[in-house]
Scaffold this motif. Structure first.
Motif, short mmCIF file in Angstrom:
data_model
loop_
_atom_site.label_atom_id
_atom_site.label_comp_id
_atom_site.label_asym_id
_atom_site.label_seq_id
_atom_site.Cartn_x
_atom_site.Cartn_y
_atom_site.Cartn_z
N ARG A 1 0.83 -1.22 0.00
CA ARG A 1 0.00 0.00 0.00
C ARG A 1 0.85 1.26 0.00
N LYS A 2 1.91 1.26 0.81
CA LYS A 2 2.73 2.48 0.97
C LYS A 2 3.32 2.91 -0.39
N VAL A 3 3.84 1.94 -1.13
CA VAL A 3 4.46 2.28 -2.41
C VAL A 3 3.41 2.77 -3.41
N ILE A 4 2.24 2.15 -3.39
CA ILE A 4 1.16 2.61 -4.28
C ILE A 4 0.75 4.04 -3.87
N GLU A 5 0.67 4.28 -2.57
CA GLU A 5 0.22 5.60 -2.09
C GLU A 5 1.18 6.72 -2.51
N TRP B 1 9.09 -6.98 -12.73
CA TRP B 1 10.28 -6.92 -11.87
C TRP B 1 10.04 -7.75 -10.62
N ALA B 2 10.50 -9.01 -10.68
CA ALA B 2 10.33 -9.92 -9.54
C ALA B 2 10.95 -9.32 -8.29
N GLY B 3 10.24 -9.40 -7.19
CA GLY B 3 10.75 -8.85 -5.93
C GLY B 3 10.36 -7.39 -5.72
N HIS B 4 9.61 -6.84 -6.66
CA HIS B 4 9.24 -5.42 -6.60
C HIS B 4 7.79 -5.23 -7.07
N ALA B 5 6.90 -6.15 -6.64
CA ALA B 5 5.52 -6.14 -7.16
C ALA B 5 4.83 -4.79 -6.89
N ASN B 6 5.09 -4.22 -5.71
CA ASN B 6 4.45 -2.94 -5.38
C ASN B 6 4.92 -1.82 -6.32
N TYR B 7 6.23 -1.79 -6.57
CA TYR B 7 6.82 -0.72 -7.40
C TYR B 7 6.36 -0.86 -8.85
#
Ligand code: NAD
Length: 266
Positions: A110-114, A158-164
């Protein structure tokens, strides 16, 4: 200078470090007055503002968290209050909180999406209201320009970075949709998608010789990018030379999106 921005007022989110810092400098070099948003520490933005001001254009630091609605609005309102108007928004602020998907906490997602996605929407919404209110001044091509900082990972999984990756993929469609919605007001909305650029966000990769060599294998052009590689095209995108460019993304990646694994393969 071609692509002159003299008299334009710009807000750069996360404008105090890394790519954002280079963009703040580039816009000032082209003649723009710049509001430099910082998030956790005022010092670097204040120092950069002093340096820019000595060069003859106005600049000031302005604290705020783009993911908070009231901060996002205030960043724009304060830019207008101090510079008299706003013509350019570079939505650059972004974070990474990396983890394998199986281990990623909901709050980390959530934080990265926000910050990376919702933050861009919130600041763009307030900026666009001002652009529309201002309209297209005589001698100008548009009412305003919004540059959305994306990444090659709006396209490359980008595996390991789903949020980003999810956030940057979202930025791509946010950019296109805002471009479609705001075009009638003569507001341009464009994306910029850097590949690997040397900043704090990825210091642990490029500062390690082994990891840096592995990273270079993903870059057909053979070098890791510098912040100026991104800042210069952003300066052009903000200028009237790019007047017919809207709703599209410029990839500044040394060819990272060219499927380098296929080079010499069959
Ligand atoms: P950086 O860490 O130097 O810059 C990130 C900036 O965002 C900082 O100024 C930070 O203060 C600011 N920020 C973080 N959270 C914020 C918040 N909640 N509100 C306001 N500001 C906030 O890293 P960078 O590489 O310069 O990253 C800048 C942008 O470029 C990011 O959006 C990043 O995703 C994107 N990008 C970077 C690379 C790269 O290789 N460096 C590649 C593609 C995209």
């Amino acid at each position: 200078m071609s692509g002159n921005l003299t008299g334009r007022a710009a807000l750069v989110t996360g404008g105090d470090t890394g790519i954002g810092e280079a963009i703040s400098r580039e816009l000032a070099t082209r003649g723009a007055n710049v509001a430099i948003n910082w998030h956790s520490e005022a010092g670097p933005a204040e120092e950069l503002a002093d340096e820019i001001s000595r060069g003859g254009t106005k600049a000031f630091g302005i604290g705020g968290d783009v993911s908070r609605e009231e901060d996002a609005s205030r960043l724009v309102e304060e830019t207008v209050a101090r510079l008299g108007r706003i013509d350019i928004l570079v939505s650059n602020a972004g974070i990474q909180i990396d983890a394998p998907a199986l281990e990623m906490k909901a709050d980390e997602f959530r934080k990265v999406i926000e910050v990376n996605l919702t933050g861009q929407f919130l600041v763009a919404r307030t900026a666009a209201k001002h652009f529309i209110e201002q309209g297209v001044d005589e001698g100008r091509c548009n009412a305003g320009v919004i540059v959305c900082m994306s990444s090659v990972h709006d396209t490359v999984p980008w595996a390991g970075h789903a949020n980003y990756a999810a956030a940057k993929g979202g930025v791509n469609m946010l950019m296109k949709t805002l471009a479609q919605e705001f075009a009638e007001h003569r507001i341009r909305v464009v994306g910029i998608s850097p590949g690997a650029i040397k900043t704090d966000i990825n210091r642990q990769v490029w500062s390690d010789a082994g990891q840096a060599a592995k990273l270079r294998e993903l870059i057909p052009y053979g070098r890791i990018g510098e912040v100026e590689d991104v800042a210069k095209p952003v300066g052009w995108l903000c200028s009237d030379e790019a007047d017919y460019v809207t709703g599209t993304t410029l990839y500044v990646d040394g060819g990272m999106t060219l499927y380098p694994g296929f080079i010499g393969n069959g």
